[in-house]
Design a protein around this motif. Structure first.
Motif, short mmCIF file in Angstrom:
data_model
loop_
_atom_site.label_atom_id
_atom_site.label_comp_id
_atom_site.label_asym_id
_atom_site.label_seq_id
_atom_site.Cartn_x
_atom_site.Cartn_y
_atom_site.Cartn_z
N ASN A 1 1.55 9.14 6.81
CA ASN A 1 1.18 9.70 5.51
C ASN A 1 0.01 8.96 4.87
O ASN A 1 0.02 8.67 3.67
N GLY A 2 -0.99 8.62 5.68
CA GLY A 2 -2.20 8.01 5.14
C GLY A 2 -2.18 6.51 5.05
O GLY A 2 -3.09 5.90 4.49
N SER A 3 -1.13 5.87 5.59
CA SER A 3 -1.05 4.41 5.59
C SER A 3 -0.95 3.93 7.03
O SER A 3 -0.32 4.56 7.88
N TRP A 4 -1.55 2.78 7.30
CA TRP A 4 -1.63 2.22 8.64
C TRP A 4 -0.34 1.45 8.95
O TRP A 4 -0.08 0.39 8.39
N ARG B 1 -2.20 3.13 0.79
CA ARG B 1 -2.41 4.40 1.47
C ARG B 1 -3.68 5.01 0.88
O ARG B 1 -4.05 4.75 -0.27
N LYS B 2 -4.36 5.80 1.68
CA LYS B 2 -5.59 6.43 1.21
C LYS B 2 -5.26 7.77 0.57
O LYS B 2 -4.58 8.60 1.17
N ASN B 3 -5.79 7.96 -0.64
CA ASN B 3 -5.58 9.24 -1.31
C ASN B 3 -6.65 10.24 -0.89
O ASN B 3 -7.50 9.93 -0.04
N THR C 1 -5.26 -0.44 4.48
CA THR C 1 -3.92 0.01 4.09
C THR C 1 -2.81 -0.82 4.72
O THR C 1 -1.64 -0.69 4.33
N VAL D 1 4.06 6.53 -0.09
CA VAL D 1 4.32 7.00 1.27
C VAL D 1 5.81 7.18 1.48
O VAL D 1 6.27 8.19 2.04
N ASP E 1 -0.39 5.82 12.02
CA ASP E 1 -0.53 6.12 10.60
C ASP E 1 0.70 6.91 10.16
O ASP E 1 1.27 7.67 10.92
#
Length: 783
Positions: A170-173, A140-142, A87, A153, A168
């Motif tokens: 909201n699911g993004s690095w 981002r990972k869903n 991500t 995000v 991280d």
């Protein structure tokens, strides 16, 4: 440990800079443009050429894959692997753009400029398809675990939906960190040769995020800034400087992480347990804000931070942090591990050093710069392969790990490595004006080069084999305006012993802020010679007078422990005696090389420059003992061997966590759990919401599960279960500073009765980590 009171250890800290300004001393300075400096043959020139070849071997279209894909365009080439397939995709491209710019400036290679312009045109195309100013490759990972376009995000953030664990969002690095790299690359292209399209793309990107940030109140902004955001504040400040539009300055000043920055403004060192490289770019941003606004607080924070990091948080090679984190000040001696000195940290510290120096020239700043540049940055690239290190380990016997240039390991330090080794000529020469209007040329680094000081019509050649040899020669090849001051940096470790001649004759000079300053009317053909003493000395590690490193001039020396491909299992070497340096005998070599005889235990060792140990194992720090103290150390070692022998005799099963075959043998399963390696020991942790579980053998009778931990872990809590029964809750919080320790958990006999194996499960509490656990063993209880 018994010390050696008779041994004088020379430790030369980087003195507080800018304490006194002599009359007629420049208050400001700027480096000669990189385009006007050309490196002559040296290890630095080799590093640039190796790096240029590496950069040109890379594919711009592969880096652009996600930019095009997420903009609805067909990618022209497959995406790179490693971090670029995670991500954080897109962070490398920003570094790559800047590195291309720097190589063009350093060497004049036209292909680098052409490639950078091509990337800008592609980003502009992708941005036009997005229509809102955003351009990016981050993902981002869903909920299904697939990586999708990361722009959503920021849609969530705009709505006030913010969730971050520090790295991280909201699911993004670290998405804002990635955005900063793109932003910075665009601004560098614009600055280098006036690419207006790059500025246009940067303005569009800035406008998009201005909209995101404006939707947040102060509390939400601070919550978002808890996730690493790189030097985004610096980029907005720089955009203000380019355009004069005050809206960008307002955004820059709002990108202010109070938790970290308020203590620095208040001159308080609360850096311990903060991720180091997350913080340094924020300080660079404060420094730029200070330059543009004249506000005192940001500048004060930047100066204080530099002083604390260089004098209280840095290793002998100039790097900082252990496992990427700052620890308590003046505790280096407790943190000599295989996870020291992330390259990105030093890359950014050198950028900060240059900024502070431009405000007020002071040799103390470049004493640090030289130390870190030579010993850390130069060790972070393997000139044989072009690969880069992430960490530069200082624990004895640890091999460096370099990226594979033909592979796809695009760590953050690969990106900063691309830049660091594109610009070794950028800080050699600086020019300034004193209050009376006189011009000064500063020579800060003694690196072979030619340069043009166009303001004065001066051409010059710096010729030297320093730091291998003490002589430095500066020849004026052309002079149009001959009246100026030449300022030669005399490092603090030289103790004022730099000998200077002009055309073979000693000349009058004055000293100021660490410089020998020669004022005269110069002419073509003048030759200035400087001779610096390159004696060996010992420097103590902050935290222990009895942990020392060997230094020669600015160069850290290391004991050669053999090739990296051979496992090193010997006893950690120590120094024993009352006059340690007397045992160092110079050897015939084109590089500094010494044989240490009679003062090393368990045997003699050869010392060579640390940075050049690319494919070799080294020892840098040494415990030192008197003869009687060494005998006590041996006794303690034997006692520990006896303890380990007793534990081994009572062991039923041993689990070597973090090692592939033992984990397979014990049928390990896990989720959100990762292997780790620290101070030569392998282990495993589990993050919030995760676990790890494995099988262990048991037998009838009272048993104990023993686990090993590192005694300086930050606060974390977790449970240990055996076949579903909780046998212990462990809290780690700096329990045993500087050492590993074991904890015994009695196993109820009812849990193991009638069984030959059990399941051991380690589970973190909510918003905690478990471990790392550096091994577990099932043992019979002592009778």
């Amino acid at each position: 440990m018994a010390g050696v009171a008779a041994l004088a250890v020379c430790s030369v800290p980087f003195r507080g800079f800018a304490a006194v300004i002599a009359p007629r001393f420049p208050i400001r300075a700027e480096p000669l443009p990189l385009t006007d400096v050309r490196l002559r043959p040296s290890d630095y020139a080799t590093a640039v050429e190796v790096n240029r070849d590496y950069l040109l071997s890379l594919s711009a279209d592969r880096f652009l894959h996600n930019f095009r894909k997420y903009a609805g365009l067909e990618p022209k080439a497959p995406i790179y692997g490693g971090w670029e397939s995670d991500t954080i995709a897109g962070h490398t491209l920003g570094h790559y753009i800047t590195a291309l710019v720097l190589v063009w400036q350093q060497t004049g290679d036209a292909e680098c400029r052409t490639r950078a312009d091509y990337i800008v045109s592609e980003l502009a195309l992708c941005q036009s398809r997005r229509e809102d100013g955003y351009v990016g490759a981050l993902g981002r990972k869903n909920a299904q675990g697939a990586i999708v376009d990361g722009r959503e995000v920021f849609d969530e953030v705009r709505q006030g939906r913010i969730k971050s664990g520090g790295f991280d969002l909201n699911g993004s690095w670290a998405p804002l960190y990635t955005v900063h790299k793109t932003f910075a690359g665009l601004l560098d292209v614009h600055q280098a040769w006036g690419n207006e399209l790059a500025l246009k793309v940067a303005i569009g990107l800035a406008g998009y995020f201005e909209g995101v940030f404006s939707a947040l109140d102060d509390a939400q902004m601070q919550e978002m800034l808890g996730c690493e955001y790189g030097g985004l504040n610096e980029s907005y400040a720089e955009l203000y400087a380019r355009t004069g539009d005050v809206r960008w300055l307002k955004v820059s000043e709002r990108l202010y992480d109070r938790r970290v920055l308020d203590p620095l403004v208040a001159q308080e060192d609360k850096l311990a347990n903060f991720h180091a490289n997350t913080q340094i770019p924020k300080i660079i941003g404060l420094a730029r804000i200070h330059e543009l606004t004249g506000k005192e607080a940001p500048g004060r924070a930047a100066r204080f931070f530099w002083d604390r990091v260089t004098n209280h948080h840095s290793y002998v090679i100039g790097g900082n942090a252990d496992r990427e984190y700052f620890f308590e000040p003046d505790q280096i001696a407790l943190h000599v591990t295989e996870s020291t000195c992330e390259h990105c940290n030093t890359y950014n510290m050198l950028k900060l050093t240059r900024k502070l120096y431009s405000w007020q020239p002071d040799a103390a700043l470049f004493d640090y710069y030289e130390r870190a540049h030579l010993n850390h940055v130069m060790s972070a690239q393997n000139p044989a392969t072009g690969g880069f290190t992430y960490m530069t380990p200082l624990m004895s016997g640890t091999a460096r790990g370099y990226s594979e240039p033909g592979g796809e390991e695009f760590w953050c330090c690969v990106g900063s490595g691309m830049e660091s080794h594109a610009k070794h000529g950028e800080s050699i020469f600086w020019a300034g004006n004193d209050p009376a209007g006189g011009d000064t040329l500063f020579v800060n680094l003694y690196i072979p080069a030619t340069a043009q000081w166009k303001k004065k019509g001066v051409g010059l050649t710096l010729d030297t084999e320093y730091p291998f040899k003490p002589e430095v020669k500066l020849t004026l090849d052309a002079v149009k305006q001959g009246a100026f001051t030449l300022a030669l940096r005399i490092p603090a470790w030289a103790n004022g012993r730099g000998a200077i001649t002009v055309n073979g004759v000693p000349v009058p000079q004055r000293t100021a802020n660490g410089y020998a300053m020669i004022e005269r009317r110069w002419k073509k053909g003048d030759v200035i010679a400087l001779n610096l003493p390159l004696d060996l000395r010992l420097e103590s590690a902050p935290g222990s007078e009895d942990l020392v490193a060997v230094v020669r001039g600015p160069m850290v020396m290391a004991a050669d422990l053999g090739p990296a491909e051979m496992e090193w299992t010997a006893v950690e070497p120590a120094m024993v005696g009352s006059d340690l340096l007397a045992g160092f005998r110079p050897q015939v070599s084109d590089r500094p090389r010494y044989l240490a005889q009679g003062v090393i235990r368990p045997g003699n060792l050869t010392f060579v420059p640390f940075y050049s140990q690319y494919d070799r194992r080294s020892a840098v720090y040494f415990k030192r003992f008197s003869e009687s103290g060494w005998k006590q150390e041996e006794a303690s070692f034997l006692a520990e061997q006896a303890r380990q022998k007793d534990i081994a005799a009572r062991s039923i099963d041993v689990m070597h966590l973090g090692e592939m075959q033992p984990e397979r043998d014990h049928k390990l399963t896990s989720d959100i759990s990762y292997p780790v390696s620290y101070r030569g020991r392998n282990g495993r942790d589990a993050r919030s919401g995760g676990f790890f579980e494995f099988t262990m053998k048991v037998k009838p009778g009272p048993l104990v599960l023993q686990a090993s931990y590192w005694g300086d872990e930050r606060l974390r809590k977790f449970d240990i279960l055996v076949d579903g029964t909780k046998i212990g809750t462990q809290t780690l919080d700096h329990d045993k500073p500087g050492k590993f320790f074991d904890v015994d958990y009695p196993v109820p006999e009812a849990v193991t009765r009638g069984k030959s194996t059990v399941q051991v499960r380690v589970v973190p509490h909510d918003r905690n980590s478990a471990g790392p656990v550096f091994g577990m063993r099932m043992v019979t209880a002592k009778k």
